[in-house]
Design a protein around this motif. Structure first.
Motif, PDB file in Angstrom:
ATOM      1  N   ALA A 115      20.600  14.185  61.394  1.00 45.94           N
ATOM      2  CA  ALA A 115      21.287  12.947  61.033  1.00 45.94           C
ATOM      3  C   ALA A 115      21.116  12.645  59.548  1.00 45.94           C
ATOM      4  CB  ALA A 115      20.771  11.792  61.877  1.00 45.94           C
ATOM      5  N   ALA A 116      19.900  12.817  59.035  1.00 47.11           N
ATOM      6  CA  ALA A 116      19.656  12.560  57.615  1.00 47.11           C
ATOM      7  C   ALA A 116      20.399  13.562  56.744  1.00 47.11           C
ATOM      8  CB  ALA A 116      18.162  12.607  57.329  1.00 47.11           C
ATOM      9  N   ALA A 117      20.397  14.833  57.171  1.00 45.48           N
ATOM     10  CA  ALA A 117      21.114  15.853  56.401  1.00 45.48           C
ATOM     11  C   ALA A 117      22.608  15.547  56.356  1.00 45.48           C
ATOM     12  CB  ALA A 117      20.866  17.228  57.010  1.00 45.48           C
ATOM     13  N   ALA A 118      23.182  15.150  57.496  1.00 45.64           N
ATOM     14  CA  ALA A 118      24.604  14.824  57.534  1.00 45.64           C
ATOM     15  C   ALA A 118      24.919  13.606  56.670  1.00 45.64           C
ATOM     16  CB  ALA A 118      25.045  14.580  58.972  1.00 45.64           C
ATOM     17  N   ARG A 119      24.005  12.648  56.614  1.00 45.85           N
ATOM     18  CA  ARG A 119      24.234  11.448  55.809  1.00 45.85           C
ATOM     19  C   ARG A 119      24.182  11.748  54.324  1.00 45.85           C
ATOM     20  NH1 ARG A 119      20.567   8.040  53.737  1.00 45.85           N
ATOM     21  NH2 ARG A 119      18.884   8.891  55.026  1.00 45.85           N
ATOM     22  N   LEU A 120      23.285  12.650  53.913  1.00 45.01           N
ATOM     23  CA  LEU A 120      23.114  12.946  52.496  1.00 45.01           C
ATOM     24  C   LEU A 120      24.067  14.024  51.977  1.00 45.01           C
ATOM     25  CD1 LEU A 120      19.204  12.949  52.218  1.00 45.01           C
ATOM     26  CD2 LEU A 120      20.780  11.118  51.598  1.00 45.01           C
ATOM     27  N   ALA A 121      24.586  14.863  52.868  1.00 46.70           N
ATOM     28  CA  ALA A 121      25.395  16.005  52.437  1.00 46.70           C
ATOM     29  C   ALA A 121      26.585  15.607  51.563  1.00 46.70           C
ATOM     30  CB  ALA A 121      25.858  16.805  53.652  1.00 46.70           C
ATOM     31  N   PRO A 122      27.307  14.522  51.850  1.00 45.79           N
ATOM     32  CA  PRO A 122      28.439  14.179  50.975  1.00 45.79           C
ATOM     33  C   PRO A 122      28.039  13.944  49.522  1.00 45.79           C
ATOM     34  CG  PRO A 122      28.606  12.992  53.055  1.00 45.79           C
ATOM     35  CD  PRO A 122      27.257  13.646  53.040  1.00 45.79           C
ATOM     36  N   LEU A 123      26.791  13.584  49.281  1.00 44.73           N
ATOM     37  CA  LEU A 123      26.345  13.359  47.907  1.00 44.73           C
ATOM     38  C   LEU A 123      26.321  14.653  47.107  1.00 44.73           C
ATOM     39  CD1 LEU A 123      23.375  10.875  48.535  1.00 44.73           C
ATOM     40  CD2 LEU A 123      25.685  10.331  47.750  1.00 44.73           C
ATOM     41  N   THR A 124      26.054  15.784  47.772  1.00 43.74           N
ATOM     42  CA  THR A 124      25.960  17.061  47.065  1.00 43.74           C
ATOM     43  C   THR A 124      27.190  17.936  47.293  1.00 43.74           C
ATOM     44  OG1 THR A 124      24.796  18.187  48.880  1.00 43.74           O
ATOM     45  CG2 THR A 124      23.445  17.012  47.262  1.00 43.74           C
ATOM     46  N   ALA A 125      28.236  17.380  47.849  1.00 46.15           N
ATOM     47  CA  ALA A 125      29.474  18.132  48.051  1.00 46.15           C
ATOM     48  C   ALA A 125      30.166  18.355  46.704  1.00 46.15           C
ATOM     49  CB  ALA A 125      30.408  17.380  48.996  1.00 46.15           C
ATOM     50  N   PHE A 126      30.986  19.400  46.615  1.00 46.06           N
ATOM     51  CA  PHE A 126      31.763  19.624  45.404  1.00 46.06           C
ATOM     52  C   PHE A 126      32.640  18.400  45.124  1.00 46.06           C
ATOM     53  CE2 PHE A 126      31.223  24.240  46.537  1.00 46.06           C
ATOM     54  CZ  PHE A 126      30.431  24.541  45.438  1.00 46.06           C
ATOM     55  N   GLY A 127      32.601  17.956  43.879  1.00 49.44           N
ATOM     56  CA  GLY A 127      33.373  16.776  43.512  1.00 49.44           C
ATOM     57  C   GLY A 127      32.773  15.478  43.985  1.00 49.44           C
ATOM     58  N   GLY A 128      31.565  15.525  44.557  1.00 49.37           N
ATOM     59  CA  GLY A 128      30.920  14.324  45.052  1.00 49.37           C
ATOM     60  C   GLY A 128      30.200  13.572  43.945  1.00 49.37           C
ATOM     61  N   PRO A 129      29.402  12.575  44.327  1.00 48.89           N
ATOM     62  CA  PRO A 129      28.742  11.743  43.310  1.00 48.89           C
ATOM     63  C   PRO A 129      27.737  12.484  42.442  1.00 48.89           C
ATOM     64  CG  PRO A 129      28.737  10.661  45.461  1.00 48.89           C
ATOM     65  CD  PRO A 129      29.187  12.071  45.692  1.00 48.89           C
ATOM     66  N   LEU A 130      27.149  13.582  42.961  1.00 49.54           N
ATOM     67  CA  LEU A 130      26.094  14.254  42.212  1.00 49.54           C
ATOM     68  C   LEU A 130      26.556  15.508  41.485  1.00 49.54           C
ATOM     69  CD1 LEU A 130      23.055  13.942  44.662  1.00 49.54           C
ATOM     70  CD2 LEU A 130      23.361  12.801  42.471  1.00 49.54           C
ATOM     71  N   LEU A 131      27.491  16.260  42.057  1.00 48.19           N
ATOM     72  CA  LEU A 131      27.868  17.551  41.486  1.00 48.19           C
ATOM     73  C   LEU A 131      29.056  17.419  40.543  1.00 48.19           C
ATOM     74  CD1 LEU A 131      27.570  20.301  44.232  1.00 48.19           C
ATOM     75  CD2 LEU A 131      25.967  19.679  42.441  1.00 48.19           C
ATOM     76  N   TRP A 132      28.951  18.102  39.420  1.00 50.88           N
ATOM     77  CA  TRP A 132      30.032  18.106  38.431  1.00 50.88           C
ATOM     78  C   TRP A 132      31.171  19.019  38.852  1.00 50.88           C
ATOM     79  CZ3 TRP A 132      31.462  22.308  35.254  1.00 50.88           C
ATOM     80  CH2 TRP A 132      32.376  21.992  34.238  1.00 50.88           C
ATOM     81  N   ALA A 133      30.867  20.178  39.474  1.00 53.78           N
ATOM     82  CA  ALA A 133      31.896  21.154  39.839  1.00 53.78           C
ATOM     83  C   ALA A 133      32.826  20.598  40.910  1.00 53.78           C
ATOM     84  CB  ALA A 133      31.258  22.447  40.328  1.00 53.78           C
ATOM     85  N   ARG A 134      34.121  20.867  40.748  1.00 54.08           N
ATOM     86  CA  ARG A 134      35.114  20.415  41.726  1.00 54.08           C
ATOM     87  C   ARG A 134      35.153  21.309  42.950  1.00 54.08           C
ATOM     88  NH1 ARG A 134      37.509  20.784  36.956  1.00 54.08           N
ATOM     89  NH2 ARG A 134      38.659  22.644  37.629  1.00 54.08           N
ATOM     90  N   ASP A 135      34.812  22.594  42.771  1.00 50.91           N
ATOM     91  CA  ASP A 135      34.889  23.542  43.873  1.00 50.91           C
ATOM     92  C   ASP A 135      33.998  24.741  43.569  1.00 50.91           C
ATOM     93  OD1 ASP A 135      36.322  25.058  41.965  1.00 50.91           O
ATOM     94  OD2 ASP A 135      38.244  24.329  42.718  1.00 50.91           O
ATOM     95  N   ALA A 136      33.967  25.690  44.507  1.00 53.47           N
ATOM     96  CA  ALA A 136      33.097  26.854  44.341  1.00 53.47           C
ATOM     97  C   ALA A 136      33.509  27.704  43.148  1.00 53.47           C
ATOM     98  CB  ALA A 136      33.107  27.685  45.631  1.00 53.47           C
TER      99      ALA A 136
END
Length: 402
Positions: A115-136
């Motif tokens: 549950a915690a991993a699923a909640r935090l995963a969008p933060l580290t997704a491409f184009g998300g709040p934390l990552l600069w890269a738009r995609d792989a």
């Protein structure tokens, strides 16, 4: 004063951790001496563990390693059930459930449930709040750029693991997280100090190594808390988990992919002739020499697995490389890879693009790359089988491509 500290306080905790270290390590060695195949895997010397992994398979779909208190599998169907079953909602081993002495070091952040991993995963997704890269593809390109910068500073002979692979992940991830330039050097210096974090829960490290890893993880979380653009509790946790779970597996995957190509007659020459095949080489390494070889889960509730009743707190370890070799699996079955239900859910999507970008750049710029001595596997590294050193030589350095 020393006796008082050991009786109550920090000194007592250190003594308990050291005791747990000795007892756990002794149990692993004794299990190996008793021909327990999982004990042989955990002893984690420099030898290839394939024979021990296959011995686990020969004992059935679910083998009980009595001396280590763990169930082990090399069976693909069982592995898939474990990674998808709601009862296996936590990483193992669950030391706390057994009320024993604390381990010498267990990461404070790589303890996410699903549950915690699923909640935090969008933060580290491409184009998300934390990552600069738009995609792989964007991340792969940046990995190539940083790889060329590193290679330009290396001579004809260097350590692929230490001088290249481990030095690459720091600046790439610091850039992706948008850290200010002033924080890049410290971030990049701390990452290699955290390299033992994934091995430590299953194989006790030396006391000095464990304490150093614990300090490095604490320092990394503090650094990200200060340097992230919007350092909320969730963003700091997500960024720390992502960095710690991506860096060393990426370095190991790069090193393994290069080693496999250099061991194969003409393998590196073929890649140098067509660097676009870097993706194939990375995929092959993920299947045959995965950067994470052991995945452990602890059951939160009783269940039946492979016809065996398991109680709450039971630990099950997946032998990832052996699962990928399962002779009963379909020939085109995808590799188990980095199990993305827990902490790797925040970083697995980064590891392959980083490795592809690095491998392509190596092939483009060092077509004459060759081994310059035997690679050495780090001791006490059953999870990663991480290289301690991997000397290579490149001959005269060619002009770097733009």
């Amino acid at each position: 004063m020393r006796s008082e500290l050991l009786a109550d306080g920090p000194g007592r905790d250190i003594a308990r951790r050291a005791r747990r270290n000795r007892l756990t390590r002794a149990a692993q060695w004794f299990a190996g001496l008793e021909a327990d195949p999982y004990g042989l895997v955990l002893r984690a010397g420099t030898g290839e563990p394939t024979a021990a992994e296959e011995a686990v398979r020969a004992r059935g779909p679910l083998h009980r390693s009595t001396l280590t208190g763990t169930w082990v599998t090399a069976d693909r169907a069982v592995a898939r059930e474990v990674t998808g079953h709601p009862a296996f909602d936590a990483p193992g081993p669950a030391f706390e459930a057994h009320g024993g002495d604390p381990p010498p070091f267990r990461s404070a952040v790589l303890t996410l449930d699903r549950a915690a991993a699923a909640r935090l995963a969008p933060l580290t997704a491409f184009g998300g709040p934390l990552l600069w890269a738009r995609d792989a593809a964007c991340l792969e390109k940046r990995a190539g750029t940083w790889s060329r910068t590193l290679l330009a500073a290396l001579g004809d002979r260097f350590d692929l693991a230490e001088d290249f692979a481990r030095r690459l992940t720091g600046p790439v991830l610091a850039e992706q997280l948008g850290l200010p330039e002033a924080a890049h050097e410290r971030f990049s210096r701390l990452l290699p100090d955290c390299r033992h974090i994934l091995d430590a829960p299953l194989c006790p490290q030396t006391h000095a190594t464990a304490r150093a890893a614990e300090a490095a993880e604490t320092a990394m979380a503090a650094l990200l808390g200060e340097a992230l653009h919007d350092p909320t509790a969730d963003s700091v946790r997500a960024a720390t988990v992502m960095a710690l779970s991506a860096a060393e597996p990426t370095a190991v995957l790069i090193a393994n992919a290069v080693r496999l190509l250099l061991d194969e007659p003409g393998g590196w020459r073929r890649l140098a002739a067509d660097p676009e095949r870097a993706g194939e080489a990375v995929a092959h390494a993920l299947r045959t020499a995965p950067p994470v070889r052991l995945e452990t889960r602890a059951a939160r509730s009783a269940l039946t697995l492979a016809g065996t009743e398991l109680p709450p707190g039971a630990r099950v370890t997946l032998l990832v490389a052996a699962v990928n070799r399962d002779p009963l699996a379909a020939p085109d079955a995808p590799p188990l890879g980095l199990c993305a239900d827990l902490h790797f859910g925040l970083s697995a999507h980064l590891v392959e693009p980083l490795a592809r970008g690095a491998l392509r750049t190596l092939a483009e710029n060092l077509p004459g790359l060759r081994a310059d001595g035997d690679p050495v596997t780090r001791l006490r590294s059953p999870v990663l089988r991480a290289p301690a050193s991997q000397p290579v030589a490149s001959g005269p350095f060619p002009e770097l491509r733009p």
